[in-house]
Design a protein around this motif. Structure first.
Motif, PDB file in Angstrom:
ATOM      1  N   PHE A 275     -35.051  43.655  11.178  1.00  0.00           N
ATOM      2  CA  PHE A 275     -34.541  44.753  10.366  1.00  0.00           C
ATOM      3  C   PHE A 275     -33.973  44.186   9.083  1.00  0.00           C
ATOM      4  O   PHE A 275     -32.780  43.934   8.964  1.00  0.00           O
ATOM      5  CB  PHE A 275     -33.471  45.515  11.146  1.00  0.00           C
ATOM      6  N   THR A 276     -34.836  43.954   8.104  1.00  0.00           N
ATOM      7  CA  THR A 276     -34.414  43.360   6.840  1.00  0.00           C
ATOM      8  C   THR A 276     -35.080  44.110   5.693  1.00  0.00           C
ATOM      9  O   THR A 276     -35.780  45.104   5.896  1.00  0.00           O
ATOM     10  CB  THR A 276     -34.804  41.875   6.772  1.00  0.00           C
ATOM     11  N   GLY A 277     -34.864  43.616   4.481  1.00  0.00           N
ATOM     12  CA  GLY A 277     -35.558  44.154   3.326  1.00  0.00           C
ATOM     13  C   GLY A 277     -35.294  45.619   3.073  1.00  0.00           C
ATOM     14  O   GLY A 277     -34.179  46.126   3.227  1.00  0.00           O
ATOM     15  N   LEU A 278     -36.359  46.345   2.717  1.00  0.00           N
ATOM     16  CA  LEU A 278     -36.236  47.745   2.326  1.00  0.00           C
ATOM     17  C   LEU A 278     -35.682  48.647   3.434  1.00  0.00           C
ATOM     18  O   LEU A 278     -34.829  49.494   3.147  1.00  0.00           O
ATOM     19  CB  LEU A 278     -37.590  48.264   1.833  1.00  0.00           C
ATOM     20  N   PRO A 279     -36.139  48.514   4.701  1.00  0.00           N
ATOM     21  CA  PRO A 279     -35.554  49.377   5.746  1.00  0.00           C
ATOM     22  C   PRO A 279     -34.038  49.230   5.851  1.00  0.00           C
ATOM     23  O   PRO A 279     -33.329  50.218   6.085  1.00  0.00           O
ATOM     24  CB  PRO A 279     -36.249  48.904   7.028  1.00  0.00           C
ATOM     25  N   LEU A 280     -33.545  48.011   5.679  1.00  0.00           N
ATOM     26  CA  LEU A 280     -32.098  47.793   5.755  1.00  0.00           C
ATOM     27  C   LEU A 280     -31.383  48.465   4.586  1.00  0.00           C
ATOM     28  O   LEU A 280     -30.324  49.081   4.760  1.00  0.00           O
ATOM     29  CB  LEU A 280     -31.805  46.292   5.770  1.00  0.00           C
ATOM     30  N   LEU A 281     -31.947  48.373   3.388  1.00  0.00           N
ATOM     31  CA  LEU A 281     -31.335  49.014   2.229  1.00  0.00           C
ATOM     32  C   LEU A 281     -31.356  50.538   2.355  1.00  0.00           C
ATOM     33  O   LEU A 281     -30.405  51.218   1.975  1.00  0.00           O
ATOM     34  CB  LEU A 281     -32.054  48.577   0.951  1.00  0.00           C
ATOM     35  N   VAL A 282     -32.438  51.092   2.904  1.00  0.00           N
ATOM     36  CA  VAL A 282     -32.501  52.538   3.136  1.00  0.00           C
ATOM     37  C   VAL A 282     -31.444  52.951   4.155  1.00  0.00           C
ATOM     38  O   VAL A 282     -30.804  54.005   4.016  1.00  0.00           O
ATOM     39  CB  VAL A 282     -33.907  52.955   3.604  1.00  0.00           C
ATOM     40  N   ALA A 283     -31.221  52.100   5.177  1.00  0.00           N
ATOM     41  CA  ALA A 283     -30.177  52.389   6.164  1.00  0.00           C
ATOM     42  C   ALA A 283     -28.805  52.423   5.501  1.00  0.00           C
ATOM     43  O   ALA A 283     -27.959  53.272   5.841  1.00  0.00           O
ATOM     44  CB  ALA A 283     -30.207  51.347   7.276  1.00  0.00           C
ATOM     45  N   ILE A 284     -28.566  51.519   4.545  1.00  0.00           N
ATOM     46  CA  ILE A 284     -27.295  51.511   3.816  1.00  0.00           C
ATOM     47  C   ILE A 284     -27.134  52.808   3.023  1.00  0.00           C
ATOM     48  O   ILE A 284     -26.043  53.393   2.976  1.00  0.00           O
ATOM     49  CB  ILE A 284     -27.220  50.282   2.886  1.00  0.00           C
ATOM     50  N   ILE A 285     -28.215  53.276   2.406  1.00  0.00           N
ATOM     51  CA  ILE A 285     -28.170  54.541   1.669  1.00  0.00           C
ATOM     52  C   ILE A 285     -27.743  55.683   2.585  1.00  0.00           C
ATOM     53  O   ILE A 285     -26.857  56.484   2.252  1.00  0.00           O
ATOM     54  CB  ILE A 285     -29.544  54.854   1.042  1.00  0.00           C
ATOM     55  N   ILE A 286     -28.357  55.755   3.763  1.00  0.00           N
ATOM     56  CA  ILE A 286     -28.065  56.850   4.701  1.00  0.00           C
ATOM     57  C   ILE A 286     -26.635  56.752   5.219  1.00  0.00           C
ATOM     58  O   ILE A 286     -25.914  57.756   5.294  1.00  0.00           O
ATOM     59  CB  ILE A 286     -29.080  56.834   5.859  1.00  0.00           C
ATOM     60  N   VAL A 287     -26.201  55.539   5.561  1.00  0.00           N
ATOM     61  CA  VAL A 287     -24.831  55.355   6.077  1.00  0.00           C
ATOM     62  C   VAL A 287     -23.799  55.752   5.030  1.00  0.00           C
ATOM     63  O   VAL A 287     -22.838  56.474   5.319  1.00  0.00           O
ATOM     64  CB  VAL A 287     -24.617  53.895   6.529  1.00  0.00           C
ATOM     65  N   SER A 288     -23.991  55.306   3.795  1.00  0.00           N
ATOM     66  CA  SER A 288     -23.014  55.627   2.749  1.00  0.00           C
ATOM     67  C   SER A 288     -23.020  57.128   2.447  1.00  0.00           C
ATOM     68  O   SER A 288     -21.972  57.713   2.147  1.00  0.00           O
ATOM     69  CB  SER A 288     -23.289  54.824   1.479  1.00  0.00           C
ATOM     70  N   ALA A 289     -24.182  57.773   2.556  1.00  0.00           N
ATOM     71  CA  ALA A 289     -24.254  59.216   2.323  1.00  0.00           C
ATOM     72  C   ALA A 289     -23.470  59.974   3.391  1.00  0.00           C
ATOM     73  O   ALA A 289     -22.788  60.960   3.088  1.00  0.00           O
ATOM     74  CB  ALA A 289     -25.716  59.677   2.320  1.00  0.00           C
ATOM     75  N   LEU A 290     -23.551  59.522   4.640  1.00  0.00           N
ATOM     76  CA  LEU A 290     -22.839  60.191   5.731  1.00  0.00           C
ATOM     77  C   LEU A 290     -21.331  59.935   5.638  1.00  0.00           C
ATOM     78  O   LEU A 290     -20.526  60.856   5.819  1.00  0.00           O
ATOM     79  CB  LEU A 290     -23.380  59.717   7.081  1.00  0.00           C
ATOM     80  N   ILE A 291     -20.955  58.700   5.338  1.00  0.00           N
ATOM     81  CA  ILE A 291     -19.527  58.379   5.213  1.00  0.00           C
ATOM     82  C   ILE A 291     -18.906  59.153   4.057  1.00  0.00           C
ATOM     83  O   ILE A 291     -17.743  59.555   4.115  1.00  0.00           O
ATOM     84  CB  ILE A 291     -19.333  56.863   5.021  1.00  0.00           C
ATOM     85  N   ASN A 292     -19.695  59.405   3.027  1.00  0.00           N
ATOM     86  CA  ASN A 292     -19.202  60.112   1.851  1.00  0.00           C
ATOM     87  C   ASN A 292     -18.699  61.517   2.178  1.00  0.00           C
ATOM     88  O   ASN A 292     -17.870  62.070   1.462  1.00  0.00           O
ATOM     89  CB  ASN A 292     -20.313  60.192   0.797  1.00  0.00           C
ATOM     90  N   ILE A 293     -19.178  62.090   3.268  1.00  0.00           N
ATOM     91  CA  ILE A 293     -18.736  63.430   3.654  1.00  0.00           C
ATOM     92  C   ILE A 293     -17.272  63.416   4.085  1.00  0.00           C
ATOM     93  O   ILE A 293     -16.557  64.407   3.929  1.00  0.00           O
ATOM     94  CB  ILE A 293     -19.635  63.991   4.778  1.00  0.00           C
ATOM     95  N   LEU A 294     -16.799  62.269   4.605  1.00  0.00           N
ATOM     96  CA  LEU A 294     -15.424  62.182   5.091  1.00  0.00           C
ATOM     97  C   LEU A 294     -14.495  61.452   4.130  1.00  0.00           C
ATOM     98  O   LEU A 294     -13.306  61.735   4.081  1.00  0.00           O
ATOM     99  CB  LEU A 294     -15.397  61.472   6.456  1.00  0.00           C
ATOM    100  N   ILE A 295     -15.008  60.478   3.379  1.00  0.00           N
ATOM    101  CA  ILE A 295     -14.184  59.719   2.434  1.00  0.00           C
ATOM    102  C   ILE A 295     -14.818  59.853   1.063  1.00  0.00           C
ATOM    103  O   ILE A 295     -15.909  59.335   0.818  1.00  0.00           O
ATOM    104  CB  ILE A 295     -14.081  58.228   2.827  1.00  0.00           C
ATOM    105  N   GLY A 296     -14.140  60.543   0.152  1.00  0.00           N
ATOM    106  CA  GLY A 296     -14.746  60.864  -1.129  1.00  0.00           C
ATOM    107  C   GLY A 296     -14.738  59.746  -2.151  1.00  0.00           C
ATOM    108  O   GLY A 296     -15.630  59.664  -2.977  1.00  0.00           O
ATOM    109  N   SER A 297     -13.745  58.879  -2.126  1.00  0.00           N
ATOM    110  CA  SER A 297     -13.588  57.873  -3.170  1.00  0.00           C
ATOM    111  C   SER A 297     -14.683  56.813  -3.096  1.00  0.00           C
ATOM    112  O   SER A 297     -14.828  56.124  -2.087  1.00  0.00           O
ATOM    113  CB  SER A 297     -12.216  57.195  -3.050  1.00  0.00           C
ATOM    114  N   ALA A 298     -15.472  56.677  -4.172  1.00  0.00           N
ATOM    115  CA  ALA A 298     -16.552  55.689  -4.200  1.00  0.00           C
ATOM    116  C   ALA A 298     -16.009  54.268  -4.083  1.00  0.00           C
ATOM    117  O   ALA A 298     -16.569  53.427  -3.372  1.00  0.00           O
ATOM    118  CB  ALA A 298     -17.358  55.843  -5.487  1.00  0.00           C
ATOM    119  N   SER A 299     -14.908  53.993  -4.786  1.00  0.00           N
ATOM    120  CA  SER A 299     -14.353  52.640  -4.765  1.00  0.00           C
ATOM    121  C   SER A 299     -13.712  52.326  -3.419  1.00  0.00           C
ATOM    122  O   SER A 299     -13.806  51.190  -2.936  1.00  0.00           O
ATOM    123  CB  SER A 299     -13.322  52.478  -5.886  1.00  0.00           C
ATOM    124  N   ALA A 300     -13.052  53.321  -2.802  1.00  0.00           N
ATOM    125  CA  ALA A 300     -12.408  53.075  -1.507  1.00  0.00           C
ATOM    126  C   ALA A 300     -13.442  52.727  -0.442  1.00  0.00           C
ATOM    127  O   ALA A 300     -13.247  51.793   0.354  1.00  0.00           O
ATOM    128  CB  ALA A 300     -11.602  54.298  -1.082  1.00  0.00           C
TER     129      ALA A 300
END
Length: 514
Positions: free
Chosen positions: A385-410
Motif C-alpha cells: 500500500f504505497t504510492g498513489l493509493p496511499l495518497l488517495v487514502a490520505i485525501i479521504i482521511v483528511s476529508a472525514l476528519i475535517n467534518i469534526l475538526i475545522g482548523s486546517a493547521s490544527a
C-alpha cells in the motif's frame, strides 16, 4: 415550519449525531494539551519497554526517549521560549497577516470582490461568483461576510434563486479554501508544519511556501467550472422546486452613497497604480540575468524563499495606496492601528501555535514520530500500500476528519509529524503529502456543521426562505462538495501519474538515494 421544528430535525439522525459529537470536542488548543499529556505518558511507557527502530537512511537506532527524565524536564524548562519563538509557521504567518490585514481593514478586498461580481454579465454570474469565492481565501472573512450575502442579493435581483447564489459563493469560499492563483497565508503556515515534520527524517529539509502553488492554482479553474455547472444544473432547479422564495420578498442591496462610491473608485485607481509599480519593481529584481533576486547559478530561488516578504510588502503597499485614495487612511497612525488590529485578530492562532510548537518539539524529542514512521512505512510497504493509493487514502482521511475538526493547521499539526516522515521513507516528498492533505481538507468544508461560518450561512438562507434548516443547507451543499471532491481527486491522480511539479522545485517523489 417553526424554529422549534428545525431544531428537532437538526438534532436527529446522522447529521445530528455528528453535530453533537463535534460540539463536545474541546478547543483545538486544548486538544493539543491533551495530546501532549498522552505523548509524555507514552514516552515513559515505551522507553521503559525498550521500543526502538533502525533508521533506514542512516542505519542509526531510534530509541523511545522518556520525556519525564530529569534531562528532558530541564531541557523543556530551558528551551520553552526558544521552542515557541522558533516554531516555523509563526513568524511567516504573522508577517503575511500584517500585510493582508491592511488591505482587508481598508476595505480593498471587500470592495474588489463586490466590484468583480457586480460588473459581470448575468450569463457569467455563477461562474464569477464561484471564482471570486475561491480567490477570496486571500482574506477568508471577506469571502464569507462580503461575497456570500452579496451573491444571494445579486441572484435575487437577477430573477434567480438567491440561495443558489449563496450556495455557489459558499462552495467557492469554503470548498475551494486551499486553492488560489496566488500564494496565501495558508501556504507558509502548512509549509512550516511540514518542514518541522520532515526534519524528523532529514534535519536540513525545508518545505517552501510555494510547495503546492502549481497544483493549488490549477484547482481554481476546475472548482470554478464544477461549482458553476453543479449550481446551475442541479442546485438551482432543485431549490426552485423544494424551497420557493416567499412571494413579494425584496431584499435590496445597500448602495453606497455617491461620495463613498467616488472614494472607492479613487482607492481602486490608487491600488491599481501601486500594483503596477510593485509588479514592475519585482520584475526588475527577478527577470533580468544577474538580477538581485537571482542566485549565483541564475535561478530565482532567493525570490521563492522570500515569497512571504514579497506578499507582505505587496499587500501592505497596495492596501495603503487604496486607503489613501479611499480616504480611509489619513495618517501613519491609521496604518499602524490596522496592523495592530490584524495582530489582535490572531490572538487565538498564537495560543494554538504555542501548543502546537510544544507538541511537535516533544514529539521529536521522544523519537516516537521516527519510530512510528519507520515501522508504519515498513508495514505499508510489505502490504503493498504505497504510492498513489496511499495518497488517495490520505485525501479521504483528511476529508472525514475535517467534518469534526475545522482548523486546517490544527489537523495538519497532528497528522503531519506522522504522515510526512512515514511517506518520506516510502519515497514520497513532504510537498506531495501536504498536497494530498490539502485536497481532502477543503472540499468537505461546505458540509461541515462545525465550520464557524456555517450558522451565518444558514441565517443568510433563512432571510429568503425562513423554513430553510440545517438539513436543507447540507442537502444543498452536498452535491457541490461531492463533485468538487471527485474533481479534485481525479486531478490529483492525473498530476501524480504525469509527475508534474507541485510548485517551483517541488516534486512528488524523493530523489534516488535520499
Amino acid at each position: 415550519m417553526a424554529a422549534s421544528d428545525i431544531e428537532v430535525k437538526a438534532g436527529g439522525g446522522i447529521l445530528g449525531a455528528i453535530e453533537r459529537v463535534g460540539n463536545r470536542l474541546p478547543d483545538p488548543a486544548t486538544l493539543f494539551l491533551i495530546a501532549i499529556v498522552i505523548l509524555v505518558v507514552l514516552s515513559a511507557i515505551l522507553s521503559s519497554m525498550g521500543v526502538s527502530a533502525i533508521h533506514p537512511g542512516t542505519g542509526k537506532e531510534l530509541a523511545a526517549t522518556n520525556l519525564l527524565s530529569a534531562d528532558n524536564i530541564r531541557r523543556f524548562l530551558t528551551d520553552l521560549p526558544t521552542i515557541f519563538a522558533s516554531f516555523p509557521p509563526l513568524a511567516v504567518v504573522l508577517l503575511c497577516v500584517m500585510g493582508v490585514g491592511v488591505a482587508e481593514k481598508t476595505g480593498l478586498i471587500g470592495v474588489s470582490l463586490g466590484a468583480l461580481v457586480r460588473s459581470v454579465p448575468k450569463s457569467l454570474l455563477t461562474l464569477i461568483v464561484v471564482f471570486a469565492g475561491v480567490q477570496s481565501s486571500m482574506a477568508t472573512d471577506a469571502g464569507y461576510v462580503v461575497l456570500v450575502p452579496l451573491a444571494g442579493m445579486l441572484f435575487h435581483s437577477s430573477g434567480r434563486h438567491p440561495i443558489a447564489g449563496i450556495a455557489a459563493a459558499f462552495a467557492g469560499v469554503a470548498g475551494g479554501f486551499s486553492s488560489n492563483l496566488l500564494v496565501t497565508s495558508l501556504d507558509p503556515l502548512l509549509g512550516g508544519i511540514s518542514t518541522a515534520a520532515a526534519r524528523l527524517v532529514d534535519p536540513n529539509y525545508e518545505v517552501l511556501a510555494t510547495a503546492n502553488w502549481y497544483l493549488m492554482a490549477a484547482f481554481v479553474p476546475l472548482f470554478t467550472l464544477i461549482g458553476a455547472i453543479v449550481t446551475e444544473r442541479l442546485i438551482e432547479p432543485r431549490l426552485q422546486r423544494t424551497a420557493p422564495v416567499a412571494a413579494g420578498l425584496t431584499i435590496a442591496m445597500e448602495e453606497p452613497s455617491a461620495e463613498q462610491q467616488a472614494n472607492e473608485k479613487r482607492g481602486l485607481r490608487f491600488a491599481g497604480l501601486a500594483l503596477l509599480a510593485i509588479t514592475a519593481l519585482f520584475g526588475v529584481a527577478v527577470v533580468p540575468e544577474g538580477a538581485i533576486l537571482r542566485d549565483d547559478n541564475g535561478t530565482v530561488e532567493p525570490f521563492l524563499r522570500g515569497i512571504v516578504a514579497v506578499l507582505f510588502i505587496s499587500f501592505l503597499v497596495i492596501g495603503i495606496a487604496y486607503g489613501i485614495g479611499a480616504r480611509v487612511i489619513r495618517s501613519d497612525r491609521d496604518v499602524v492601528k490596522m496592523m495592530s488590529q490584524s495582530m489582535s485578530d490572531m490572538g487565538g492562532y498564537i495560543v494554538l501555535a504555542f501548543c502546537c510548537a510544544v507538541f511537535i518539539a516533544l514529539f521529536g524529542w521522544s523519537n516516537l514520530g521516527g519510530i512510528l514512521a519507520v515501522n508504519g512505512a515498513a508495514f505499508l510497504k510489505d502490504a503493498g500500500f504505497t504510492g498513489l493509493p496511499l495518497l488517495v487514502a490520505i485525501i479521504i482521511v483528511s476529508a472525514l476528519i475535517n467534518i469534526l475538526i475545522g482548523s486546517a493547521s490544527a489537523k495538519w499539526a497532528i497528522l503531519g509529524p506522522v504522515m510526512v516522515p512515514m511517506l518520506m521513507l516510502l519515497g514520497i516528498t513532504p510537498e506531495a503529502t501536504q498536497a494530498a492533505y490539502r485536497v481532502g481538507d477543503s472540499f468537505t468544508n461546505p458540509i461541515t456543521p462545525l465550520l464557524p461560518y456555517f450558522p451565518l450561512i444558514l441565517i443568510m438562507c433563512q432571510r429568503y426562505v425562513p423554513s430553510f434548516g440545517i438539513g436543507s443547507l447540507l442537502a444543498t451543499m452536498l452535491p457541490l462538495a461531492l463533485w468538487m471532491g471527485i474533481g479534485a481527486m481525479l486531478m490529483f491522480c492525473g498530476w501524480y501519474m504525469l509527475e508534474l511539479p507541485l510548485g517551483p522545485g517541488a516534486v512528488i517523489h524523493m530523489p534516488a538515494g535520499s
